[in-house]
Design an enzyme around this catalytic site. Structure first.
Site, PDB file in Angstrom:
ATOM      1  N   HIS A 144       0.097   1.707 -13.080  1.00 28.19           N
ATOM      2  CA  HIS A 144       0.834   0.568 -13.633  1.00 28.19           C
ATOM      3  C   HIS A 144       2.299   0.961 -13.786  1.00 28.19           C
ATOM      4  O   HIS A 144       2.596   2.046 -14.281  1.00 28.19           O
ATOM      5  CB  HIS A 144       0.244   0.175 -14.994  1.00 28.19           C
ATOM      6  CG  HIS A 144       0.900  -1.030 -15.572  1.00 28.19           C
ATOM      7  ND1 HIS A 144       0.639  -2.307 -15.117  1.00 28.19           N
ATOM      8  CD2 HIS A 144       1.840  -1.159 -16.541  1.00 28.19           C
ATOM      9  CE1 HIS A 144       1.379  -3.170 -15.795  1.00 28.19           C
ATOM     10  NE2 HIS A 144       2.121  -2.497 -16.664  1.00 28.19           N
ATOM     11  N   GLY A 172       0.770  -1.236   0.000  1.00 29.13           N
ATOM     12  CA  GLY A 172       0.000   0.000   0.000  1.00 29.13           C
ATOM     13  C   GLY A 172       0.801   1.286   0.000  1.00 29.13           C
ATOM     14  O   GLY A 172       0.348   2.294   0.552  1.00 29.13           O
ATOM     15  N   SER A 173       1.960   1.309  -0.674  1.00 28.49           N
ATOM     16  CA  SER A 173       2.701   2.581  -0.681  1.00 28.49           C
ATOM     17  C   SER A 173       2.008   3.634  -1.549  1.00 28.49           C
ATOM     18  O   SER A 173       1.996   4.819  -1.200  1.00 28.49           O
ATOM     19  CB  SER A 173       4.159   2.371  -1.099  1.00 28.49           C
ATOM     20  OG  SER A 173       4.266   2.075  -2.463  1.00 28.49           O
ATOM     21  N   ASN A 174       1.421   3.212  -2.667  1.00 31.52           N
ATOM     22  CA  ASN A 174       0.648   4.191  -3.456  1.00 31.52           C
ATOM     23  C   ASN A 174      -0.593   4.642  -2.697  1.00 31.52           C
ATOM     24  O   ASN A 174      -0.966   5.819  -2.732  1.00 31.52           O
ATOM     25  CB  ASN A 174       0.270   3.596  -4.814  1.00 31.52           C
ATOM     26  CG  ASN A 174       1.406   3.708  -5.809  1.00 31.52           C
ATOM     27  OD1 ASN A 174       1.714   4.795  -6.288  1.00 31.52           O
ATOM     28  ND2 ASN A 174       2.043   2.581  -6.099  1.00 31.52           N
ATOM     29  N   ILE A 221      -7.840  -9.676 -11.163  1.00 31.09           N
ATOM     30  CA  ILE A 221      -8.490  -9.177 -12.374  1.00 31.09           C
ATOM     31  C   ILE A 221      -9.961  -8.917 -12.037  1.00 31.09           C
ATOM     32  O   ILE A 221     -10.616  -9.743 -11.408  1.00 31.09           O
ATOM     33  CB  ILE A 221      -8.428 -10.239 -13.500  1.00 31.09           C
ATOM     34  CG1 ILE A 221      -6.985 -10.706 -13.686  1.00 31.09           C
ATOM     35  CG2 ILE A 221      -9.096  -9.734 -14.765  1.00 31.09           C
ATOM     36  CD1 ILE A 221      -6.234 -10.126 -14.805  1.00 31.09           C
ATOM     37  N   ARG A 279     -16.502 -15.173  -9.158  1.00 29.25           N
ATOM     38  CA  ARG A 279     -16.115 -13.769  -9.284  1.00 29.25           C
ATOM     39  C   ARG A 279     -17.307 -12.809  -9.180  1.00 29.25           C
ATOM     40  O   ARG A 279     -17.224 -11.763  -8.559  1.00 29.25           O
ATOM     41  CB  ARG A 279     -15.360 -13.540 -10.601  1.00 29.25           C
ATOM     42  CG  ARG A 279     -14.858 -12.114 -10.698  1.00 29.25           C
ATOM     43  CD  ARG A 279     -13.654 -12.010 -11.581  1.00 29.25           C
ATOM     44  NE  ARG A 279     -14.019 -12.173 -12.973  1.00 29.25           N
ATOM     45  CZ  ARG A 279     -13.137 -12.216 -13.969  1.00 29.25           C
ATOM     46  NH1 ARG A 279     -11.862 -12.124 -13.730  1.00 29.25           N
ATOM     47  NH2 ARG A 279     -13.551 -12.356 -15.209  1.00 29.25           N
TER      48      ARG A 279
END
Ligand code: GRF
Length: 194
Positions: free
Chosen positions: A108, A11-13, A91, A64
């Site tokens: 990304h 979780g650095s972003n 995904i 999903r």
């Protein structure tokens, strides 16, 4: 603009987004951090900063669609208007992505469209690339394919390995993700809701 951040790991972003959003003039509020893993390191960081968190385990769902229905319900409970993927490693299905189209962004670690998918730093080094970087983009059903919002470039330096290159890119990720979120939040705020 109420924002949820979806994470799977350290979780650095996420931390960069939370810290930027504390500025009074920032046009978005981080209202929820949601993880598909209860052991994601970012959850404790978010909690320590007073952000509501939730971990939803895909394994207790029957598939999903069922799992993403639980995510959708949690986003709804928290009245989320915009979603940031930040190291979210599952995904997402096309129905979910299409419901959030234009209101879900991702970071990304490559200069998209180059190096979609995983191991971007290793692949850039193997190609002898002279520059590399990161991209914040809108999320579309096709992986790492939506329109770019911001990119940052870094040089590939002699002696780089995947770890040194990743660290150089990550520092730029932490700069551009908050800027991109602010841009998107401002543009959505100026648009009548549908
Ligand atoms: C980052 O490199 C991001 O670009 C990619 O996954 C990594 C997540 O790192 N999507 P962190 O959890 O934000 O530290």
């Amino acid at each position: 603009m109420r924002v949820a951040i979806l994470i799977s790991g350290r979780g650095s972003n996420m931390t960069a987004l939370i810290d930027a959003a504390r500025a009074p003039e920032f046009p978005a509020e981080i209202a929820l951090v949601l993880s598909n893993r209860s052991d994601a390191g970012g959850l404790a960081i978010a909690r320590a900063r007073g952000i509501p968190t939730s971990a939803i385990d895909p394994k207790i769902h029957v598939g999903r669609d069922d799992f993403e229905a639980s995510i959708e319900a949690m986003l709804d409970i928290h009245r989320i208007e915009l979603v940031c993927l930040a190291g979210y490693m599952r995904i997402l299905g096309a129905p979910f992505v299409n419901r959030w189209r234009g209101r879900m962004i991702n970071i990304h670690p490559s200069l998209l469209p180059a190096y979609k998918g995983l191991r971007t730093h290793e692949r850039a080094l193997a190609d002898g690339a002279s520059e590399h970087g990161c991209t914040v983009h809108y999320v579309e059903p096709e992986l790492d394919a939506g329109p770019a919002i911001l990119q940052a470039r870094v040089p590939v330096l002699p002696g780089d390995d995947a770890a040194t290159l990743a660290a150089r890119v990550l520092a730029r990720e932490h700069e551009i993700y908050p800027r991109a979120l602010a841009l998107v939040a401002r543009s959505l705020a100026g648009r009548p809701s549908d």
